[in-house]
Design a protein around this motif. Structure first.
Motif, mmCIF file in Angstrom:
data_model
loop_
_atom_site.group_PDB
_atom_site.id
_atom_site.type_symbol
_atom_site.label_atom_id
_atom_site.label_comp_id
_atom_site.label_asym_id
_atom_site.label_seq_id
_atom_site.Cartn_x
_atom_site.Cartn_y
_atom_site.Cartn_z
ATOM 1 N N ALA A 103 15.148 22.673 33.276
ATOM 2 C CA ALA A 103 14.868 23.507 32.579
ATOM 3 C C ALA A 103 13.391 22.951 33.020
ATOM 4 N N VAL A 104 12.151 23.904 32.950
ATOM 5 C CA VAL A 104 11.268 23.912 32.608
ATOM 6 C C VAL A 104 10.545 22.291 31.869
ATOM 7 N N TYR A 105 9.924 21.404 32.799
ATOM 8 C CA TYR A 105 9.293 20.680 31.674
ATOM 9 C C TYR A 105 7.659 20.489 31.443
ATOM 10 N N TYR A 106 7.203 20.244 30.595
ATOM 11 C CA TYR A 106 5.338 20.414 29.749
ATOM 12 C C TYR A 106 5.287 19.207 29.497
ATOM 13 N N CYS A 107 3.854 19.069 29.939
ATOM 14 C CA CYS A 107 3.143 18.038 29.789
ATOM 15 C C CYS A 107 2.445 18.083 28.546
ATOM 16 N N ASN A 108 2.302 16.998 27.439
ATOM 17 C CA ASN A 108 1.301 17.496 26.107
ATOM 18 C C ASN A 108 0.854 16.282 25.841
ATOM 19 N N ALA A 109 -0.782 16.104 25.725
ATOM 20 C CA ALA A 109 -1.647 15.221 25.031
ATOM 21 C C ALA A 109 -1.996 15.252 23.685
ATOM 22 N N TYR A 110 -2.016 14.535 22.585
ATOM 23 C CA TYR A 110 -2.587 15.262 21.431
ATOM 24 C C TYR A 110 -3.122 13.472 20.994
ATOM 25 N N ARG A 111 -4.010 14.070 20.017
ATOM 26 C CA ARG A 111 -5.016 13.738 19.606
ATOM 27 C C ARG A 111 -6.302 12.849 21.408
ATOM 28 N N VAL A 112 -6.529 13.749 21.642
ATOM 29 C CA VAL A 112 -7.772 13.706 22.476
ATOM 30 C C VAL A 112 -9.045 13.640 22.016
ATOM 31 N N ARG A 113 -9.992 12.666 22.398
ATOM 32 C CA ARG A 113 -10.729 12.598 22.301
ATOM 33 C C ARG A 113 -11.828 13.143 23.258
ATOM 34 N N THR A 114 -12.941 13.956 22.758
ATOM 35 C CA THR A 114 -13.599 14.604 23.790
ATOM 36 C C THR A 114 -15.387 14.288 23.316
ATOM 37 N N ILE A 115 -16.198 13.889 23.919
ATOM 38 C CA ILE A 115 -17.695 13.757 22.646
ATOM 39 C C ILE A 115 -17.871 15.174 21.589
ATOM 40 N N ALA A 116 -17.129 16.292 22.000
ATOM 41 C CA ALA A 116 -16.958 17.271 21.334
ATOM 42 C C ALA A 116 -16.000 17.092 20.373
ATOM 43 N N THR A 117 -15.131 17.338 20.552
ATOM 44 C CA THR A 117 -13.788 17.469 19.717
ATOM 45 C C THR A 117 -12.615 16.592 20.084
ATOM 46 N N MET A 118 -11.782 16.460 18.656
ATOM 47 C CA MET A 118 -10.297 16.057 18.767
ATOM 48 C C MET A 118 -9.579 16.776 19.065
ATOM 49 N N GLY A 119 -8.423 16.950 19.843
ATOM 50 C CA GLY A 119 -7.219 18.240 19.975
ATOM 51 C C GLY A 119 -6.055 17.599 21.082
ATOM 52 N N GLU A 120 -4.995 18.866 20.799
ATOM 53 C CA GLU A 120 -4.182 18.684 21.877
ATOM 54 C C GLU A 120 -4.608 19.753 22.783
ATOM 55 N N TYR A 121 -3.320 19.291 23.712
ATOM 56 C CA TYR A 121 -3.175 19.858 25.073
ATOM 57 C C TYR A 121 -1.902 20.045 25.743
ATOM 58 N N TRP A 122 -1.937 21.369 26.643
ATOM 59 C CA TRP A 122 -0.719 21.777 27.154
ATOM 60 C C TRP A 122 -0.523 21.713 28.435
ATOM 61 N N GLY A 123 0.205 20.586 29.531
ATOM 62 C CA GLY A 123 0.067 21.435 30.712
ATOM 63 C C GLY A 123 0.700 22.998 31.422
ATOM 64 N N GLN A 124 1.013 23.140 32.046
ATOM 65 C CA GLN A 124 1.365 24.550 33.223
ATOM 66 C C GLN A 124 2.109 24.146 33.190
ATOM 67 N N GLY A 125 3.918 22.862 32.512
ATOM 68 C CA GLY A 125 5.038 23.299 33.421
ATOM 69 C C GLY A 125 4.849 22.898 34.473
ATOM 70 N N THR A 126 6.128 22.346 34.816
ATOM 71 C CA THR A 126 6.863 22.031 35.888
ATOM 72 C C THR A 126 8.254 22.365 35.969
ATOM 73 N N LEU A 127 8.619 22.614 36.822
ATOM 74 C CA LEU A 127 10.795 23.399 36.932
ATOM 75 C C LEU A 127 11.364 22.087 37.461
ATOM 76 N N VAL A 128 12.627 21.689 36.938
ATOM 77 C CA VAL A 128 13.404 20.873 37.151
ATOM 78 C C VAL A 128 14.748 21.323 37.149
ATOM 79 N N THR A 129 15.367 21.248 38.566
ATOM 80 C CA THR A 129 16.475 21.709 38.465
ATOM 81 C C THR A 129 17.745 20.292 39.160
ATOM 82 N N VAL A 130 19.172 21.089 38.374
ATOM 83 C CA VAL A 130 20.115 20.006 38.599
ATOM 84 C C VAL A 130 21.049 20.329 38.875
ATOM 85 N N SER A 131 21.891 20.719 40.110
ATOM 86 C CA SER A 131 22.874 21.840 40.702
ATOM 87 C C SER A 131 24.190 20.177 40.636
ATOM 88 N N SER A 132 24.873 21.136 40.321
ATOM 89 C CA SER A 132 26.401 20.507 39.800
ATOM 90 C C SER A 132 26.768 20.205 41.035
#
Length: 119
Positions: A90-119
């Motif tokens: 699958a493509v694996y995505y990282c996520n960060a939530y309840r991220v506090r900066t000086i001005a905001t509180m929010g949720e963010y996503w990374g760009q995704g990284t592909l994991v391929t498992v061969s049989s």
């Protein structure tokens, strides 16, 4: 705030990979970080998350094989994946939530990284 994921690749069934995701920006604190994945033709699903005082949750399909951890000082989350199966492909995505900066509180996503498992 930006999330940069790395560590994906091609591995044989039974092998291991370690994903990393670093959050950068004017971050004061991050309550939780997580990994999601999306396989072709399927919906994105939660794989694992770490939150609060490093409590963790795992999807039933990865429990006992995957381990999520984080380095709060570096705003980085890791996913150690062992005993990989073709169905972990699958493509694996990282996520960060309840991220506090000086001005905001929010949720963010990374760009995704592909994991391929061969049989």
């Amino acid at each position: 705030v930006q999330l940069q994921a790395s560590g994906g690749g091609l591995v044989q069934a039974g092998g291991s990979l370690r994903l990393s995701c670093a959050a950068s920006g004017s971050i004061i604190s991050i309550n939780g970080m997580a990994w999601y994945r999306q396989a072709p033709g399927k919906q994105r699903e939660l794989v694992a998350r770490i939150f609060g005082s490093d409590s963790t949750n795992y999807a039933a399909s990865v429990k006992g094989r995957f381990t999520i951890s984080r380095d709060s000082a570096k705003n980085t989350v890791y996913l150690q994946m062992n005993s990989l199966k073709p169905e972990d492909t699958a493509v694996y995505y990282c996520n960060a939530y309840r991220v506090r900066t000086i001005a905001t509180m929010g949720e963010y996503w990374g760009q995704g990284t592909l994991v391929t498992v061969s049989s």
